[in-house]
Design an enzyme around this catalytic site. Structure first.
Site, PDB file in Angstrom:
ATOM      1  N   GLY A  14       0.371  -7.635   5.764  1.00 36.64           N
ATOM      2  CA  GLY A  14      -0.230  -8.924   5.439  1.00 36.64           C
ATOM      3  C   GLY A  14      -1.722  -8.895   5.641  1.00 36.64           C
ATOM      4  N   ASN A  15      -2.336 -10.051   5.579  1.00 38.70           N
ATOM      5  CA  ASN A  15      -3.776 -10.132   5.818  1.00 38.70           C
ATOM      6  C   ASN A  15      -4.108 -11.418   6.560  1.00 38.70           C
ATOM      7  OD1 ASN A  15      -4.485 -12.307   3.830  1.00 38.70           O
ATOM      8  ND2 ASN A  15      -3.671 -10.787   2.396  1.00 38.70           N
ATOM      9  N   ARG A  16      -5.378 -11.620   6.867  1.00 32.17           N
ATOM     10  CA  ARG A  16      -5.785 -12.692   7.760  1.00 32.17           C
ATOM     11  C   ARG A  16      -6.112 -14.003   7.067  1.00 32.17           C
ATOM     12  NH1 ARG A  16      -7.681  -9.914  12.614  1.00 32.17           N
ATOM     13  NH2 ARG A  16      -8.963 -11.690  13.154  1.00 32.17           N
TER      14      ARG A  16
END
Ligand code: C5P
Length: 223
Positions: free
Chosen positions: A29-31
């Protein structure tokens, strides 16, 4: 008072990050927090648009009077965006799409096996923004985002211009994501680049303010 310049318009906004599953319990995932996309949806609804918000996992409350479509992966986002973009006047890709996904999805939780880590093979996700531009309907205005690092004054604008040309969208909001940059932050700032060569500075301010500047630019381009 807010302008009501989007009455009778149908707009689509993507928000948040995608999650690319490795096995039943893990993902890449990412932020991305989703805040900028949610602000865009909220402001468009306040200005009278019919809004479809296509959102990745986030804790944010759904904005009032917005049609919310939930997605997990980039491939789900792609399907949802193509569907929602049909007949839409404007499309804004604010989502942080994972560029890669694990090429195989394990059917069971991946186990520790001795000291060797398991191989992680990745497949390339489609560029949804490029696809939406290719499928653009007459008069539809398409907006992309670009989070760039590099020297804040000149380098990141050059990257932005090149990205705008490559993606083919009408507008590209370039923001700098070095320290204190856009991700997970309440505030945002950047430059809004137009395919017509225009360039508008969006000073540091709330994500709602940046959303308002983007809808201003979209509204002037809608015929
Ligand atoms: O190439 P880059 O990821 O910097 O481009 C960012 C823009 O392209 C954003 O508008 C993002 O939503 C969109 N994008 C996309 N599909 C991808 C990667 C990015 O639509 N696979």
């Amino acid at each position: 008072a807010l302008p009501r310049d989007l009455v009778g318009r149908r707009v689509v906004v993507s928000a948040g990050g995608t999650r690319e599953p490795l096995d039943p319990v893990r993902f890449l995932g990412n932020r991305s927090s989703g805040k900028q996309g949610y602000a865009l949806a909220k402001v468009a609804a306040q200005r009278g648009a019919h809004v479809t918000l296509v959102a990745g996992p986030t804790d944010l409350a759904a904005p009032a009077a917005v049609e919310l479509v939930r997605i997990g992966t980039a491939l789900e986002l792609r399907e949802a965006m193509h569907e929602a973009a049909k007949g839409a006047d404007a499309v804004v890709m604010a989502a942080a799409v994972a560029d890669f996904r694990p090429s195989d999805l394990a059917g069971h939780k991946i186990k520790k096996d001795g000291s060797e880590p398991p191989p992680l093979r990745l497949a390339v996700n489609p560029d949804i923004l490029v696809e939406l531009v290719a499928a653009r309907e007459p008069g539809q205005v398409i907006v992309g985002f670009a989070a760039e690092t590099g020297d804040e004054t000149t380098e990141f604008l050059e990257y932005g211009r090149r990205k705008l040309a490559r993606k083919g969208s009408d507008l590209l909001l370039v923001n700098w994501v070095g320290e204190g940059g856009a991700f997970e932050n309440a505030d945002n700032q950047g430059r809004l680049l137009g395919a017509d060569g225009s360039e508008t500075e969006v000073p540091h301010g709330s994500k709602a303010l940046l959303a308002a500047r983007i809808w201003d630019a979209v509204a002037t381009r809608l015929t």
